[in-house]
Enzyme design. Sequence first.
Site, PDB file in Angstrom:
ATOM      1  N   HIS A   1      37.551 104.529  13.648  1.00 43.72           N
ATOM      2  CA  HIS A   1      37.868 103.791  12.411  1.00 43.72           C
ATOM      3  C   HIS A   1      39.168 104.342  11.840  1.00 43.72           C
ATOM      4  CE1 HIS A   1      37.378 101.938   8.463  1.00 43.72           C
ATOM      5  NE2 HIS A   1      36.501 101.154   9.023  1.00 43.72           N
TER       6      HIS A   1
ATOM      7  N   ASP B   1      30.003  98.350  13.308  1.00 42.85           N
ATOM      8  CA  ASP B   1      29.782  97.355  14.375  1.00 42.85           C
ATOM      9  C   ASP B   1      28.941  97.874  15.526  1.00 42.85           C
ATOM     10  OD1 ASP B   1      33.052  96.545  13.532  1.00 42.85           O
ATOM     11  OD2 ASP B   1      31.352  95.187  13.284  1.00 42.85           O
TER      12      ASP B   1
END
Length: 433
Positions: free
Chosen positions: A311, A368
């Site tokens: 991320h 996700d």
Amino acid sequence: MENKITQTGTATMTIDGKSYDLPIMKGSMGAPGIDVRTLYKQTGHFTFDPGFTSTCSTESQITFIDGGEGQLLYRGYDIEQLAEQSTSLEVAYLLINGELPTKSEFETFENTITNHTMLHDKVESFFQGYRRDSHPMSMLCGTVGALSGFYHDDQHTTEDEARNVAIHRIIAKIPTLAARCYKYRVGQPHVYPQNDLSYAGNFLRMCFAVPAEPYEVNPIIERAMDKIFILHMDHEQNASTSTVRLAGSSGANPYACIAAGTACLWGPSHGGANEAALNMLKEIGTVDRIPEYIARAKDKNDPFRLMGFGHRVYKATDPRAKVMRRTTHEVLGELGITNPVLEVAMELEKIATSEEYFVKRGLYPNVDFYSGIVLSALGFPTDMFTVLFALARTTGWISQWNEMLEDPTQRIGRPRQLYSGATTRDFVPMDKR
Ligand code: SDX
């Protein structure tokens, strides 16, 4: 929005022997920022920050992320508390208005949203142009933008009332549109909203009800769906939110701005990662094949990346991934479903988060990584996952769009560049080339 950042110091830089002072600005939480708004005027120099890794594009009071601590707050409330104790419509009210609603405020808001859920019947004709096997995100991109052709009265974004109508219409209609994409994709008739159902329950019924038999919303699935909407609702100035803000800064129609954000979210590095992560877990298939994929992820000559990992901001586990992992176990347990992919996911997470390559780079599961497993358990096909992400994020997008238009300092966004192309030269006629 009242601007609340304050100057807490001064940064001094020297260019060609001359010193320049720039204000250091700070908000209520998080890192301070050097205010470079006058940099070019003072120094004739730009900042250079491709990918905006060190750039704040705006002041905002909606969502706060501490990437190092794995903290995510919506208007100051912790995401795990909201996911476990609130509902998606209550959180939508919070993101838009800045405070949790009283009972009467919530009832008014819920009633407004409930009474805007239907689509103009002519929207149906937009779907007829798609092939039956078109990706649902291609349909969502096209049809949410098409709504701008039906609601011109929302164009006047300088007027509070017009903006409020647009906000309510978009939040109300996006589940109906998303369900329509699903029904068109599976070749089933469109199901109209039912006003006595919750936001999540209405969406589930519009997706899974068929005319041939009655449909009862499963409370376990409804609660999980609502929690997933909350987890995906907003996330500070991510790529798609920044796209919505940039489009909105020109005064574009709000539906067109949401369409722009939808298009950006579709990418596998962003909201498309949930679909890609489940496809990756299915491709790995069994625990014994995990080392092969870990090696590929570490190999600089191999473009493969562990989807659902890493991320730009989180360098600890994404707090949403923790809730999603818990929800996955709850839903599969309560529905009595076993899924071998979950075992692969758990083992992959364990191995990857102990490998030096991932730990050194702060690569941990993000929102996700588990979402695909639970969304499959809820009955959705893989190519609908990003549509669900876009459905939930629409509330965050429109909240950020509204905040931008209420910000007295906002101007049209117009970044500059460092040009490295051909220097000035004269045109050469074809016969002389
Ligand atoms: C979302 O911004 C948001 O808030 C987004 C989001 C939201 O709610 O809006 O949180 C939603 O988009 C979550 C992220 C979903 N994407 C994925 O899961 C795709 C896989 N992840 C990567 O593509 C990547 O981690 C990104 C895109 C998420 C972040 O990319 P960055 O910040 O540009 O990081 P990077 O590419 O500079 O990587 C840093 C290093 C590199 O190695 P080195 O050059 O240092 O040797 O980490 C490596 C990368 O090669 N790396 C990975 C990796 N992600 C980064 N290596 C293997 N597998 C990965 N997944």
